[in-house]
Enzyme design. Structure first.
Site, PDB file in Angstrom:
ATOM      1  N   LYS A 150       0.823  -1.216   0.000  1.00 51.42           N
ATOM      2  CA  LYS A 150       0.000   0.000   0.000  1.00 51.42           C
ATOM      3  C   LYS A 150       0.856   1.266   0.000  1.00 51.42           C
ATOM      4  O   LYS A 150       2.070   1.235   0.198  1.00 51.42           O
ATOM      5  CB  LYS A 150      -0.987  -0.047   1.158  1.00 51.42           C
ATOM      6  CG  LYS A 150      -2.063  -1.108   0.912  1.00 51.42           C
ATOM      7  CD  LYS A 150      -3.180  -1.083   1.914  1.00 51.42           C
ATOM      8  CE  LYS A 150      -4.256  -2.101   1.520  1.00 51.42           C
ATOM      9  NZ  LYS A 150      -5.326  -2.201   2.531  1.00 51.42           N
ATOM     10  N   ARG A 210      -2.959  -9.992   5.501  1.00 51.08           N
ATOM     11  CA  ARG A 210      -3.450 -10.200   4.131  1.00 51.08           C
ATOM     12  C   ARG A 210      -2.404  -9.675   3.167  1.00 51.08           C
ATOM     13  O   ARG A 210      -2.100  -8.479   3.169  1.00 51.08           O
ATOM     14  CB  ARG A 210      -4.783  -9.471   3.953  1.00 51.08           C
ATOM     15  CG  ARG A 210      -5.431  -9.628   2.583  1.00 51.08           C
ATOM     16  CD  ARG A 210      -6.763  -8.891   2.533  1.00 51.08           C
ATOM     17  NE  ARG A 210      -7.417  -9.028   1.237  1.00 51.08           N
ATOM     18  CZ  ARG A 210      -7.197  -8.228   0.199  1.00 51.08           C
ATOM     19  NH1 ARG A 210      -6.322  -7.213   0.306  1.00 51.08           N
ATOM     20  NH2 ARG A 210      -7.825  -8.426  -0.949  1.00 51.08           N
TER      21      ARG A 210
END
Length: 281
Positions: free
Chosen positions: A223, A257
């Site tokens: 991210k 995740r």
């Protein structure tokens, strides 16, 4: 289902790894990589062989500017690969479906999915009823910036306290809908309601989410907070992703995740062994 619940979260002492399988043309890091059924099946097999505990299938991108996907299109993307995975006796991992649409979630559970990963935090009453009725596991994420807008800046004095409060409110809503506490997994929503500074704060204070008394999932893989430390493109952010997930695991995260499954499994098992040795000195 591919595994008995005795083999899932409650019975493991290590942080579990959820491997990402995006069957989308436009996801921010791996869009278009697994749009054919055979490539998606191969990706699922590699996720499982790399040691993932869960495979998370996503049929709609949440990247900034992504086009919405209809229920029918999302089902057409997700269900074929889901059916192939759940019928494959060689794949041991549990299967999660990343969706906020109740009709997609129902079809996925009918096809053998074990859990639902809902970015909207079980906001939809129809989704609440489905999860309550099926008694399945559900990830309840805090997200206040959907669809994701990169210009969003939260107004807050303490981002972690705000996210904890919203998660607690979402838990109460789920309880009121008949969902039991042991079905719920909390996700603080890295990248879905914060800026870079906020994301780093959420990761650094993972222990405050685990203190809420529920299993915690952290999804920081590749991210944009990583741009604080390097200019690498998203598919090369392995280092920052590993660092973030190790910090989350140290803070008590039960599931991470990730895109880079093999690297994460190796890093986690190594770190967990070292942490245990430090405790036993």
């Amino acid at each position: 289902m591919n595994m008995n619940w005795s083999q899932t979260l409650e019975s493991t002492e290590h942080t579990q790894v959820m491997g990402i399988l995006n069957v989308t043309p436009d996801s921010f890091s791996d869009g278009g990589c697994y749009t054919s059924l055979e490539s998606a099946v191969e990706r699922a097999r590699k996720i499982d062989e790399a040691g993932a505990d869960i495979i998370d299938i996503g049929g709609e991108s949440t990247r900034p500017g992504a086009d919405p996907v209809s229920v029918q299109e999302e089902q057409e993307r997700v269900l074929p690969i889901l059916e192939r995975i759940t019928s494959n006796s060689d794949i041991d991992a549990l299967v999660s479906v990343d969706t906020y649409k109740p009709k997609v979630a129902k079809a996925a559970l009918d096809a053998g999915a074990d859990m639902i990963n809902d970015q909207n935090g079980l906001e939809d009453p129809e989704m609440q009823s489905l999860v309550a009725g099926r008694e399945c596991k559900a990830v309840l994420m805090d997200a206040v910036n959907l669809p994701v807008d990169n210009t969003y800046r939260p107004e807050t004095d303490d981002i972690v306290a705000d996210v904890c409060e919203r998660l607690e409110q979402r838990v109460e809503r789920a309880r009121a809908a008949g969902i039991s506490d042991d079905q719920l997994i909390l996700d603080p929503g890295i990248g879905f309601g914060t800026d870079t500074e906020g994301d780093l704060e959420l990761l650094a204070r993972t222990d405050e989410f685990t203190a809420l008394g529920f299993p915690v999932l952290v999804g920081a893989s590749r991210k944009s907070f990583a741009t604080e430390f390097s200019d690498l493109p998203s598919n090369e952010r392995v280092g920052s992703s590993l660092a973030a997930h190790l910090v989350a695991a140290k803070g008590g995260a039960d599931i991470v995740r990730v895109h880079d499954v093999a690297e994460t499994v190796t890093a986690l098992r190594t770190a967990e062994d070292l942490w245990n040795r430090q405790l036993n000195q």
